[in-house]
Design a protein around this motif. Structure first.
Motif, short mmCIF file in Angstrom:
data_model
loop_
_atom_site.label_atom_id
_atom_site.label_comp_id
_atom_site.label_asym_id
_atom_site.label_seq_id
_atom_site.Cartn_x
_atom_site.Cartn_y
_atom_site.Cartn_z
N THR A 65 82.12 5.20 46.01
CA THR A 65 83.48 4.81 46.02
C THR A 65 84.70 5.74 46.37
O THR A 65 85.73 5.39 46.50
CB THR A 65 83.94 3.89 44.78
OG1 THR A 65 83.64 4.91 43.62
CG2 THR A 65 82.98 2.87 44.58
N SER A 69 86.46 3.13 51.01
CA SER A 69 87.46 2.34 50.32
C SER A 69 87.20 0.93 50.01
O SER A 69 86.17 0.51 50.61
CB SER A 69 88.67 2.12 51.21
OG SER A 69 88.49 1.69 52.35
N PRO A 70 87.73 0.10 49.36
CA PRO A 70 87.46 -1.29 48.99
C PRO A 70 87.59 -2.21 50.42
O PRO A 70 86.89 -2.89 50.51
CB PRO A 70 88.49 -1.67 48.05
CG PRO A 70 88.70 -0.39 47.14
CD PRO A 70 88.57 0.59 48.21
N PRO A 88 82.09 -5.14 45.58
CA PRO A 88 81.19 -4.10 44.79
C PRO A 88 81.30 -4.19 43.33
O PRO A 88 82.28 -4.52 42.68
CB PRO A 88 82.07 -2.73 45.43
CG PRO A 88 83.52 -3.27 45.41
CD PRO A 88 83.36 -4.62 46.14
N ALA A 90 80.92 -1.84 40.17
CA ALA A 90 80.85 -0.45 39.70
C ALA A 90 79.40 -0.36 38.97
O ALA A 90 78.97 -1.08 38.26
CB ALA A 90 82.11 -0.03 38.95
N PRO A 192 87.18 7.46 41.15
CA PRO A 192 86.00 6.74 41.77
C PRO A 192 84.52 7.45 41.59
O PRO A 192 84.29 8.37 41.00
CB PRO A 192 86.10 7.15 43.26
CG PRO A 192 87.57 7.39 43.38
CD PRO A 192 87.93 8.24 41.83
N ALA A 195 79.09 2.35 43.45
CA ALA A 195 79.08 1.01 43.24
C ALA A 195 77.86 0.28 43.93
O ALA A 195 77.51 0.82 45.21
CB ALA A 195 80.37 0.38 43.58
N SER A 225 78.71 7.93 52.79
CA SER A 225 79.07 7.26 51.69
C SER A 225 77.88 6.24 51.22
O SER A 225 77.94 5.81 50.10
CB SER A 225 80.19 6.38 52.04
OG SER A 225 79.96 5.64 53.03
#
Length: 775
Positions: A65, A69-70, A88, A90, A192, A195, A225
């Motif tokens: 994360t 990004s979201p 997501p 976590a 961050p 997730a 990522s």
């Protein structure tokens, strides 16, 4: 048709006991077959059903994360092929101290914890076994596969969590779940982290499409990522391979149960025909056609059989519940149940077999002429069995009650043979079940989970378990040597080597001591030599199959640019889908110079509690180490319970067949029994006479059943091993001791006498006048 039904109903009224026996026998056979086929069906698709019910994740992706990004994660849910997504969520990987109520101390447990506000969702809907979902901070729900149960307390740093429930994720997305607000405190750091993203894809049935979907997902996210992506297919293959080995013996028990039930129905209907020839003549004289007579006698068996089928299917479902619950826990496939089609197919099949078995003696009734039937009546054929009575009467040393009983089967030799056949199948099931239980017990007793219940590792880093330094190894050895419950211990180093062909790679295990006592059994060959310079290896059957090698072959291990040739000297009994090799630490170091012990496996002295030992050892080593406790294999316990249940059911069915035979015999010989009582036969002598009438057939059937059961055991165990992609050691086949053959040989006698005691006791208590009036 109404007349046929009335005739069948009238026959049932006069033969209530036989109707009850048919119902009970078919009930037991249907229940056994329902359990067997229910488990068989669960061997071929429990994961798929649980996966569909729980909306399992085709791919469980772990993303960073800090680099995704979201909004970017949300965009992946709209990628081509994605049919559903969740997250997501976590997640954090921690080491928790587990405290169990009633057990002193605590043990370290590595956990992957995810934050979720509820168990439901479009993907990976969790099944809550018991307890409740966390409703405030300080609570956690654990996955049932962790072995951590409700009521335990987990301590992570300064955070204290109470286990308030146990749930199941069909693809094992996490070890535990807390509320999202709790996760930051568990992580112990702001900002961050990582997730979970859970996806379902439209074409996820094969490895190729899933790999393509993961590639598209990786390309849609920022570089680096996507930390990990796990396909459900790997989990599915592992879980299904766990159930497949048990299918062959389930089928064997189901077939035995159905065969016995058919034999008993033949006996019941045959007895009804013999005892009711006068009634058959009356039916024909009032206009019944041969077909109507046959139909009435088939219905005489079909009506109670129908009731037995319905109740048996219900009982089978009830009997399957505990076994399936244990299997679901063992195999991590959610809730299992008997499929509806089995609840329909098994009763219909049992009813059809019952009617087919009744048809043969019913046809005999249909062929009788009215005059012949009325003239014959219920009297036995002249002089039938009298020769046996006269011969046995000359045995002056044997009590007369015994000789009368031993001669009784010769009066109805066909019935005696069918009864003996039913007892033979029942006794063979006892021999087979006993051998199977011994084989499964040996596998469980010799497994590393049993022989090495405690493992010591250092706290894993971000990349997983780390090799121990020399100082850490000395600390572990010192702590193990100081514990009174330590029996022996051995260092274990693990690695991977490349294999050509479909296998791809093999897991390599190197023990820093003698491997013979680690719990692994050899199928053939010997364990590798631990002397310096001996480049030898032991492998499991799947290794030999995938590489085309055999014991005695030379094989070259490849890791990076390093190559080492070893001689395969033994085949290890290690069922499953994992390709495995066992070598010395020096051989592993030659392939992987950086290899070092990653854990110590510990065997305990008898009487030592593994949990208490682990708690004390964990306190002595400190927080830098994890002491893990194996919980044994619940899988073997479930199989042993299933074997015992099926063996018991089949034994009961066989005993009911004997009960039916003795009841028919007493009905036909009621007047003879009255005469014997009138001239001085005591109730005890009556009981002995009737018990002896089936004892000889039971003894002979039991003796014949022993080699039959042994043959069945020797045929089924290799099939079970083959289903597990493994060979089998001789110890799994040669399981019977000489004294066990003697005991098992008496199983037929026990079944026969046990089945006869009920009606024999009734006959012994019957008053002389009542018996003399009987016809």
């Amino acid at each position: 048709m109404t007349a046929v039904v009335r005739a069948a109903r009238g026959g049932l009224v006069g033969r209530r006991l036989q109707a009850v026996i048919i119902g009970l026998v078919v009930l037991a056979a249907t229940a056994t077959s329902t359990v067997a086929l229910g488990l068989l069906a669960d061997a071929h698709g429990p994961f798929d059903r649980a996966f569909a019910e729980q909306h399992g994740a085709d791919v469980t992706a772990v993303v960073s994360t800090s680099s995704a990004s979201p909004a970017q994660l949300a965009a992946t849910t709209r990628l081509p092929g994605v049919t559903a997504a969740a997250g997501p969520f976590a997640e954090v990987t921690v080491t928790a101290l587990e405290t169990v109520p009633g057990v002193a101390g605590s043990s370290q447990v590595p956990l992957r914890i995810a934050g979720r506000s509820s168990p439901g969702g479009p993907v990976d809907a969790l099944t809550l076994d018991h307890g409740h979902w966390p409703d405030r901070a300080g609570q956690i729900v654990m996955d049932r596969g962790t072995g951590v149960f409700a009521g335990a307390t987990l301590t992570v740093g300064s955070q204290r969590l109470t286990v308030v429930g146990v749930a199941d994720s069909v693809t094992g997305t996490a070890d535990g779940w807390v509320l999202p607000s709790q996760l930051a405190a568990l992580a112990g750091r702001p900002g961050p982290g990582s997730a979970q993203m859970l996806y379902r894809f439209g074409g996820a049935g094969r490895p190729g499409p899933i790999a393509s979907d993961v590639a598209v997902l990786r390309a849609a996210l920022p570089r680096g990522s996507l930390l990990n992506a796990v396909s459900y297919l790997a989990v599915r293959q592992s879980e299904e391979s766990n159930i497949a080995p048990w299918v062959p013996f389930i089928i064997a028990f189901g077939v035995i149960a159905l065969v016995i039930s058919v034999l008993i129905v033949v006996n019941v209907v045959g007895g009804a025909v013999l005892a009711g020839t006068t009634r058959i003549g009356v039916l024909k004289s009032i206009g019944f056609t041969p077909a109507q007579v046959v139909a009435s006698y088939v219905l005489l068996a079909a009506i109670p059989a129908l009731a037995g089928c319905v109740v048996g299917a219900a009982c089978g479902n009830l009997l399957a519940i505990p076994v399936l619950r244990v299997n679901a826990s063992v195999y991590q496939v959610g809730r299992l149940g008997v499929p509806f089609w089995i609840d329909v197919a098994v009763p219909l099949t049992a009813l059809a077999l019952t009617m087919a078995g009744a048809a043969a003696p019913a046809l005999r009734a249909g062929r009788l002429s009215a005059v012949q039937a009325i003239a014959t009546g219920r009297a036995p054929r002249p002089a039938h069995g009298y020769r046996a009575h006269r011969a046995l009467a000359r045995l002056r040393s044997a009590p007369r009650a015994v000789t009368l009983g031993l001669a009784a089967p010769f009066g109805r030799p066909a019935r005696a043979l069918v009864t003996a056949a039913a007892v033979l199948f029942g006794a063979a099931a006892v021999t087979f079940g006993a051998g199977l239980a011994i084989s499964v017990g040996r596998v469980a007793a010799d497994s590393p989970e049993t022989t090495l219940p405690v493992r010591v590792v250092v706290n894993p880093g971000p990349g997983g378990p780390a090799p121990m330094t020399a100082a850490q190894q000395r600390a572990v050895v010192s702590a193990l040597a100081a514990r009174r419950g330590t029996r022996r211990y051995v260092a274990e180093a693990d690695g991977q080597v490349s294999l050509p062909g479909p296998a791809g790679s093999a897991s390599v295990t190197a023990y820093g001591g003698e491997p013979a006592w680690t719990g692994y059994t050899l199928v053939s060959g010997r364990w590798y030599s631990t002397s310096p310079g001996a480049a030898e290896a032991d492998v499991n059957t799947l290794f030999l199959t995938d590489t085309g090698t055999s014991v005695g072959s030379a094989y070259t291990l490849v890791s990076g640019g390093r190559r080492v040739t070893v001689r395969i000297v033994g085949e290890v009994f290690r069922p499953g889908k994992d390709v495995q090799m066992f070598v010395t630490p020096a051989t592993l170091a030659a392939v992987d110079p950086g290899a070092a012990p990653q854990q110590y496996d510990v065997a305990l002295r008898p009487g030592t509690s593994p949990q208490a030992y682990a708690n004390a050892l964990s306190a002595a080593l400190g927080p830098s180490y994890q002491v893990l406790v194996g919980h044994g294999s619940r899988q073997y316990a479930a199989v042993l319970a299933l074997v015992a249940m099926l063996t018991t059911l089949i034994t009961v069915v066989a005993a009911l067949g004997v009960l039916n035979t003795v009841a028919l015999q007493i009905r036909e010989r009621a007047r003879d029994i009255g005469v014997f009582k009138a001239i001085g036969m005591t109730p005890w002598q009556t009981l002995v006479m009737i018990a002896c009438s089936v004892a000889l057939a039971g003894l002979i059937a039991g003796i014949v059943a022993v080699p039959a059961g042994v043959y069945l055991h020797e045929g089924v165990v290799p099939v079970m091993a083959h289903a597990a992609d493994s060979g089998y050691p001789p110890s799994l086949i040669s399981v019977y001791a000489p004294w066990e053959f003697i005991v098992l040989g008496l199983a037929g006698l026990v079944i026969a006498v046990a089945g006869a005691l009920g009606p024999a006791g009734w006959a012994a208590r019957t008053r002389t006048a009542f018996a003399l009036r009987a016809e």
